[in-house]
Scaffold this motif. Structure first.
Motif, PDB file in Angstrom:
ATOM      1  N   GLN A 399       0.817  -1.206   0.000  1.00  0.00           N
ATOM      2  CA  GLN A 399       0.000   0.000   0.000  1.00  0.00           C
ATOM      3  C   GLN A 399       0.857   1.265   0.000  1.00  0.00           C
ATOM      4  O   GLN A 399       0.523   2.258  -0.652  1.00  0.00           O
ATOM      5  CB  GLN A 399      -0.933  -0.030   1.211  1.00  0.00           C
ATOM      6  CG  GLN A 399      -2.022  -1.095   1.071  1.00  0.00           C
ATOM      7  CD  GLN A 399      -2.909  -1.181   2.292  1.00  0.00           C
ATOM      8  OE1 GLN A 399      -2.450  -1.063   3.421  1.00  0.00           O
ATOM      9  NE2 GLN A 399      -4.192  -1.408   2.072  1.00  0.00           N
ATOM     10  N   LEU A 400       1.966   1.231   0.736  1.00  0.00           N
ATOM     11  CA  LEU A 400       2.862   2.390   0.733  1.00  0.00           C
ATOM     12  C   LEU A 400       3.470   2.607  -0.645  1.00  0.00           C
ATOM     13  O   LEU A 400       3.579   3.752  -1.122  1.00  0.00           O
ATOM     14  CB  LEU A 400       3.961   2.196   1.776  1.00  0.00           C
ATOM     15  CG  LEU A 400       3.527   2.363   3.235  1.00  0.00           C
ATOM     16  CD1 LEU A 400       4.540   1.717   4.167  1.00  0.00           C
ATOM     17  CD2 LEU A 400       3.342   3.835   3.577  1.00  0.00           C
ATOM     18  N   ALA A 401       3.905   1.528  -1.294  1.00  0.00           N
ATOM     19  CA  ALA A 401       4.467   1.657  -2.638  1.00  0.00           C
ATOM     20  C   ALA A 401       3.439   2.209  -3.612  1.00  0.00           C
ATOM     21  O   ALA A 401       3.792   2.853  -4.610  1.00  0.00           O
ATOM     22  CB  ALA A 401       4.979   0.298  -3.112  1.00  0.00           C
ATOM     23  N   ASP A 402       2.170   1.996  -3.311  1.00  0.00           N
ATOM     24  CA  ASP A 402       1.098   2.467  -4.183  1.00  0.00           C
ATOM     25  C   ASP A 402       0.842   3.960  -4.011  1.00  0.00           C
ATOM     26  O   ASP A 402       0.623   4.683  -4.994  1.00  0.00           O
ATOM     27  CB  ASP A 402      -0.177   1.665  -3.870  1.00  0.00           C
ATOM     28  CG  ASP A 402      -1.312   2.000  -4.817  1.00  0.00           C
ATOM     29  OD1 ASP A 402      -1.046   2.234  -6.013  1.00  0.00           O
ATOM     30  OD2 ASP A 402      -2.471   2.029  -4.372  1.00  0.00           O
ATOM     31  N   VAL A 403       0.868   4.468  -2.757  1.00  0.00           N
ATOM     32  CA  VAL A 403       0.450   5.856  -2.527  1.00  0.00           C
ATOM     33  C   VAL A 403       1.596   6.855  -2.453  1.00  0.00           C
ATOM     34  O   VAL A 403       1.401   8.048  -2.718  1.00  0.00           O
ATOM     35  CB  VAL A 403      -0.409   5.962  -1.241  1.00  0.00           C
ATOM     36  CG1 VAL A 403      -1.640   5.095  -1.339  1.00  0.00           C
ATOM     37  CG2 VAL A 403       0.401   5.632   0.001  1.00  0.00           C
ATOM     38  N   LEU A 404       2.801   6.408  -2.102  1.00  0.00           N
ATOM     39  CA  LEU A 404       3.894   7.360  -1.910  1.00  0.00           C
ATOM     40  C   LEU A 404       4.288   8.112  -3.184  1.00  0.00           C
ATOM     41  O   LEU A 404       4.553   9.322  -3.123  1.00  0.00           O
ATOM     42  CB  LEU A 404       5.110   6.652  -1.314  1.00  0.00           C
ATOM     43  CG  LEU A 404       5.102   6.478   0.206  1.00  0.00           C
ATOM     44  CD1 LEU A 404       6.305   5.660   0.662  1.00  0.00           C
ATOM     45  CD2 LEU A 404       5.094   7.831   0.912  1.00  0.00           C
ATOM     46  N   PRO A 405       4.376   7.466  -4.359  1.00  0.00           N
ATOM     47  CA  PRO A 405       4.772   8.230  -5.556  1.00  0.00           C
ATOM     48  C   PRO A 405       3.835   9.403  -5.845  1.00  0.00           C
ATOM     49  O   PRO A 405       4.296  10.498  -6.198  1.00  0.00           O
ATOM     50  CB  PRO A 405       4.735   7.178  -6.668  1.00  0.00           C
ATOM     51  CG  PRO A 405       5.012   5.885  -5.968  1.00  0.00           C
ATOM     52  CD  PRO A 405       4.303   6.018  -4.653  1.00  0.00           C
ATOM     53  N   ASP A 406       2.523   9.201  -5.694  1.00  0.00           N
ATOM     54  CA  ASP A 406       1.584  10.297  -5.941  1.00  0.00           C
ATOM     55  C   ASP A 406       1.741  11.379  -4.881  1.00  0.00           C
ATOM     56  O   ASP A 406       1.692  12.580  -5.180  1.00  0.00           O
ATOM     57  CB  ASP A 406       0.156   9.754  -5.933  1.00  0.00           C
ATOM     58  CG  ASP A 406      -0.866  10.801  -6.364  1.00  0.00           C
ATOM     59  OD1 ASP A 406      -0.540  11.623  -7.242  1.00  0.00           O
ATOM     60  OD2 ASP A 406      -1.978  10.801  -5.821  1.00  0.00           O
ATOM     61  N   LEU A 407       1.958  10.977  -3.652  1.00  0.00           N
ATOM     62  CA  LEU A 407       2.141  11.934  -2.562  1.00  0.00           C
ATOM     63  C   LEU A 407       3.366  12.819  -2.809  1.00  0.00           C
ATOM     64  O   LEU A 407       3.356  14.008  -2.492  1.00  0.00           O
ATOM     65  CB  LEU A 407       2.291  11.165  -1.252  1.00  0.00           C
ATOM     66  CG  LEU A 407       2.109  11.925   0.061  1.00  0.00           C
ATOM     67  CD1 LEU A 407       0.698  12.472   0.160  1.00  0.00           C
ATOM     68  CD2 LEU A 407       2.411  11.008   1.240  1.00  0.00           C
ATOM     69  N   ALA A 408       4.408  12.236  -3.378  1.00  0.00           N
ATOM     70  CA  ALA A 408       5.658  12.966  -3.599  1.00  0.00           C
ATOM     71  C   ALA A 408       5.528  14.066  -4.637  1.00  0.00           C
ATOM     72  O   ALA A 408       6.437  14.898  -4.769  1.00  0.00           O
ATOM     73  CB  ALA A 408       6.762  11.990  -4.012  1.00  0.00           C
ATOM     74  N   THR A 409       4.425  14.106  -5.376  1.00  0.00           N
ATOM     75  CA  THR A 409       4.239  15.141  -6.396  1.00  0.00           C
ATOM     76  C   THR A 409       3.412  16.318  -5.895  1.00  0.00           C
ATOM     77  O   THR A 409       3.172  17.255  -6.653  1.00  0.00           O
ATOM     78  CB  THR A 409       3.542  14.551  -7.641  1.00  0.00           C
ATOM     79  OG1 THR A 409       2.204  14.139  -7.291  1.00  0.00           O
ATOM     80  CG2 THR A 409       4.313  13.359  -8.177  1.00  0.00           C
ATOM     81  N   ASP A 410       2.978  16.290  -4.643  1.00  0.00           N
ATOM     82  CA  ASP A 410       2.119  17.366  -4.139  1.00  0.00           C
ATOM     83  C   ASP A 410       2.900  18.686  -4.156  1.00  0.00           C
ATOM     84  O   ASP A 410       3.989  18.779  -3.583  1.00  0.00           O
ATOM     85  CB  ASP A 410       1.649  17.057  -2.720  1.00  0.00           C
ATOM     86  CG  ASP A 410       0.489  17.947  -2.288  1.00  0.00           C
ATOM     87  OD1 ASP A 410       0.662  19.180  -2.286  1.00  0.00           O
ATOM     88  OD2 ASP A 410      -0.575  17.408  -1.968  1.00  0.00           O
ATOM     89  N   PRO A 411       2.363  19.726  -4.783  1.00  0.00           N
ATOM     90  CA  PRO A 411       3.105  20.994  -4.886  1.00  0.00           C
ATOM     91  C   PRO A 411       3.280  21.713  -3.556  1.00  0.00           C
ATOM     92  O   PRO A 411       4.104  22.631  -3.464  1.00  0.00           O
ATOM     93  CB  PRO A 411       2.235  21.828  -5.846  1.00  0.00           C
ATOM     94  CG  PRO A 411       0.867  21.217  -5.768  1.00  0.00           C
ATOM     95  CD  PRO A 411       1.089  19.766  -5.521  1.00  0.00           C
ATOM     96  N   ALA A 412       2.541  21.305  -2.518  1.00  0.00           N
ATOM     97  CA  ALA A 412       2.676  21.974  -1.223  1.00  0.00           C
ATOM     98  C   ALA A 412       3.900  21.494  -0.445  1.00  0.00           C
ATOM     99  O   ALA A 412       4.248  22.087   0.578  1.00  0.00           O
ATOM    100  CB  ALA A 412       1.420  21.759  -0.383  1.00  0.00           C
ATOM    101  N   LEU A 413       4.568  20.451  -0.913  1.00  0.00           N
ATOM    102  CA  LEU A 413       5.767  19.969  -0.228  1.00  0.00           C
ATOM    103  C   LEU A 413       6.889  21.000  -0.329  1.00  0.00           C
ATOM    104  O   LEU A 413       7.094  21.621  -1.375  1.00  0.00           O
ATOM    105  CB  LEU A 413       6.239  18.651  -0.837  1.00  0.00           C
ATOM    106  CG  LEU A 413       5.396  17.407  -0.585  1.00  0.00           C
ATOM    107  CD1 LEU A 413       5.878  16.265  -1.469  1.00  0.00           C
ATOM    108  CD2 LEU A 413       5.437  17.000   0.884  1.00  0.00           C
ATOM    109  N   THR A 414       7.616  21.175   0.750  1.00  0.00           N
ATOM    110  CA  THR A 414       8.831  21.975   0.695  1.00  0.00           C
ATOM    111  C   THR A 414       9.945  21.151   0.057  1.00  0.00           C
ATOM    112  O   THR A 414       9.792  19.945  -0.176  1.00  0.00           O
ATOM    113  CB  THR A 414       9.261  22.405   2.101  1.00  0.00           C
ATOM    114  OG1 THR A 414       9.586  21.227   2.852  1.00  0.00           O
ATOM    115  CG2 THR A 414       8.146  23.173   2.807  1.00  0.00           C
ATOM    116  N   ALA A 415      11.064  21.783  -0.220  1.00  0.00           N
ATOM    117  CA  ALA A 415      12.197  21.041  -0.785  1.00  0.00           C
ATOM    118  C   ALA A 415      12.635  19.929   0.168  1.00  0.00           C
ATOM    119  O   ALA A 415      12.912  18.797  -0.260  1.00  0.00           O
ATOM    120  CB  ALA A 415      13.359  21.990  -1.063  1.00  0.00           C
ATOM    121  N   LEU A 416      12.667  20.228   1.465  1.00  0.00           N
ATOM    122  CA  LEU A 416      13.019  19.193   2.440  1.00  0.00           C
ATOM    123  C   LEU A 416      11.952  18.107   2.495  1.00  0.00           C
ATOM    124  O   LEU A 416      12.251  16.932   2.706  1.00  0.00           O
ATOM    125  CB  LEU A 416      13.208  19.815   3.824  1.00  0.00           C
ATOM    126  CG  LEU A 416      14.526  20.560   4.049  1.00  0.00           C
ATOM    127  CD1 LEU A 416      14.520  21.219   5.424  1.00  0.00           C
ATOM    128  CD2 LEU A 416      15.717  19.604   3.926  1.00  0.00           C
TER     129      LEU A 416
END
Length: 629
Positions: A399-416
């Motif tokens: 489940q983590l492998a499924d959702v993490l890639p999409d989460l990593a594209t959220d524009p609200a993430l800071t560089a860190l």
């Protein structure tokens, strides 16, 4: 404690790039955790600075208690005498909860059950406890609830009282002379002739539990404090029975012993960060109810797990929340949503409800470590525990492998934040690559797909025009569903649906205790004891009675009593019986469309469509079901 030095103390705290990466992937050496703890202490000091700034101009805010500055001065005097005791008090999870709640109340002027003077007066209580532990001679007023005075790290004094109504707040006095403590109320007093660690008439000392047999590190079993991570069913905290206390103590020792072998990073986090556990009422076997808060780093509330592995997994989960919260007090990983902006919501495999970015980060971080723990157990343990561990690790890693890639594209993430997610994803991929195959892994994949489908049915709203067009085509006898126009991301809404993981819970019962599952299969009634959300058809499916499960799921749908799990359960039962592959496709990919068209067609035609035939019609063809996103 000097206000002019607080910001300087905070500015000295940072992590090296290596320490940040350790924490980002879910680990953290003892040195890194020590740096995180020091930074959290400075964070608490800053909150106290903000609190004093907020309280100082408010005349009368402390009621019959002395002004806040008097309490601050006593706290500062205690720190000069015993800085370690003051640091322990300020780092208590309950102190962080109180600080944040009071600051929020002062900013919003919200009404609350506790009078403002009594809530602000917890500062006086902390000052009195610090002074007592520092050995100072003093007399200082503190708030008392029904003549009960809670002294953090020490215990609960129950003074004589005539109050019969709940939530009656008064003022008591704490006196300390030559290390002897006396508490004075309106109707009597309590003098502790021996140390506060010893029980006495009217005095309940705070109890602790060791992490590991003979371990010097002890945590508080907070069964009496006012500031709770989660509300209790009957309101007030109650003393654990001796039997319950002993059970918790043994369970924590056994769980910590498991962590030292199976998951050393969490064992280090428990030794360095864990400070208190608030016991909660018993809950279901595989649904341990646990809570933590970013404002109460180092604390958790939990129902009692049935086994040491489940207790260890609970500690892993909640300690990860504490680690990430403390990290985010130093380095924001995402930007807050602009005022009035709609939150982007995600599918969270570990929740029943849709989650925003912040909640997703917390969940992904916690379950990466949970998967790491169960992966180690799957290799090093045997028997039913090993089978359960293989299922748990495969489920969460998939489940983590499924959702993490999409989460990593959220524009609200800071560089860190982007860096942290890449480190976390790397940890998941490394663990996932070692998962292997087997019946438990296969079942984990099926339960992951089942939860996603059930969640879709609960929260995804298909476009009404698409539903109407498909229902009209079905009622008109069209051989194939019409093509639908492309749509943007579907609407996601909170529905209040709960226990969407009921079948996965039944799988866990079957893996850990097959006899218990067999007993459930023979039970009568519409509800399954011990597994909320599960019904008779789910138990039949879990017991491999696929034909009977299919018939019961279909009956429930045709009687218009179907919940989200009924439709997706039908898809599971069909798949296990190798029947109606087109229906399985639709019920897995777009169950919300199947259910929506079924309801619309029934209203149009005044007849109830066969759910399997309708799902097969919607799922036919190589292109997949209409409306798939």
């Amino acid at each position: 404690m000097r206000p002019d030095s607080l910001h300087e103390a905070e500015s000295r705290h940072s992590l090296t790039p290596q320490q940040f990466r350790e924490l980002a992937r879910g680990d953290g050496s003892p040195a890194t955790l020590a740096a995180l703890s020091r930074a959290e202490y400075s964070h608490r000091l800053l909150l106290f600075d903000l609190l004093m700034d907020a309280l100082s101009p408010l005349a009368g805010v402390t009621g019959r208690l002395p002004a806040a500055q008097r309490a601050w001065d006593l706290l500062a005097a205690a720190q000069r005498q015993n800085p370690a005791a003051v640091e322990e008090l300020l780092l208590l999870p309950e102190t962080g909860l109180w600080l944040t709640r009071l600051l929020t109340r002062l900013r919003s002027a919200r009404r609350a059950e506790t009078p403002l003077w009594a809530e602000a007066g917890h500062l006086h209580t902390l000052a009195a406890v610090a002074a007592a532990r520092a050995g100072l001679t003093f007399s200082f007023p503190v708030p008392a609830l029904q003549e009960r005075v809670w002294l953090p790290t020490m215990g609960l004094a129950r003074l004589p009282s005539v109050h019969r109504q709940r939530n009656t707040w008064t003022v008591a006095e704490v006196r300390s002379v030559c290390g002897r403590l006396t508490l004075i109320g309106a109707y009597g007093h309590l003098r502790l002739s021996s140390g506060p660690e010893h029980p006495a008439r009217g005095w309940l000392p705070q109890r602790r539990a060791a992490l590991g047999a003979g371990a010097s590190r002890r945590i508080t079993l907070d069964d009496l404090g006012h500031h709770r991570l989660a509300p209790l069913p009957d309101g007030a905290a109650k003393r654990l029975t001796q039997s319950a206390y002993d059970s918790w103590s043994r369970l924590l020792q056994d769980a910590y012993g498991l962590l030292t072998t199976m998951d050393p990073p969490t064992a280090d986090a428990a030794a360095g960060l864990l400070r208190s556990l608030q016991p909660m009422p018993a809950h279901e076997r595989f649904r341990v109810r646990s809570v933590s808060s970013g404002h109460g780093v180092g604390g958790l509330a939990s129902s009692m797990p049935d086994t040491a592995p489940l207790c260890a997994a609970t500690l892993v989960h909640e300690l990860q929340h504490s680690k990430l919260s403390a990290l985010m007090h130093l380095y924001p990983l995402h930007e807050p949503a602009p005022p009035g902006a709609a939150l982007r919501l995600y599918y969270a495999p570990w929740r029943d409800d849709p989650r925003p970015l912040g909640g997703m980060l917390q969940g992904a971080y916690a379950f990466t470590a949970v998967a790491r723990f169960w992966s180690a157990c799957a290799v090093q343990l045997t028997g039913h525990v090993s089978s359960l561990a293989r299922f748990e690790s495969a489920l969460w890693l998939g489940q983590l492998a499924d959702v993490l890639p999409d989460l990593a594209t959220d524009p609200a993430l800071t560089a860190l934040g982007r860096d942290a997610l890449q480190d976390l994803l790397g940890a998941v991929v490394r663990l996932h690559d070692r998962t292997g195959e087997g019946p438990e892994v296969t079942m984990a994949r099926r339960m992951a797909a089942d939860h996603r489908a059930t969640w879709r049915l609960a929260h995804v709203r298909p476009h009404p025009d698409d539903v109407g067009r498909l229902a009209a085509a079905w009622c008109a006898g069209r051989k194939q569903p019409p093509a639908l126009p492309p749509r943007p991301h579907p609407e996601i809404r909170e529905s209040g649906a709960r226990h969407l993981d009921a079948r996965a819970m039944l799988v866990r019962v079957g893996l850990a205790d097959p006899a218990a599952l067999d007993k459930m299969c023979g039970s009568q009634g519409d509800h399954v004891p011990g597994v909320a959300g599960a019904g008779p058809a789910d138990v039949l499916w879990a017991c491999a009675e696929f034909a009977a499960a299919r018939r019961l799921y279909s009956q429930d749908i045709q009687s218009a009593s179907a919940g989200p799990g009924t439709w997706t359960g039908l898809g599971l039962a069909l798949a296990d019986a190798s029947r109606a592959p087109e229906a399985v496709k639709a019920l897995t990919a777009v169950p919300e469309m199947v259910a929506g068209v079924h309801g619309a067609a029934r209203r149009m035609s005044q007849r109830t469509p066969d759910p399997i035939v309708l799902a097969s019609w919607l799922g036919q063809g190589d292109a997949g079901p209409p409306g798939i996103c």
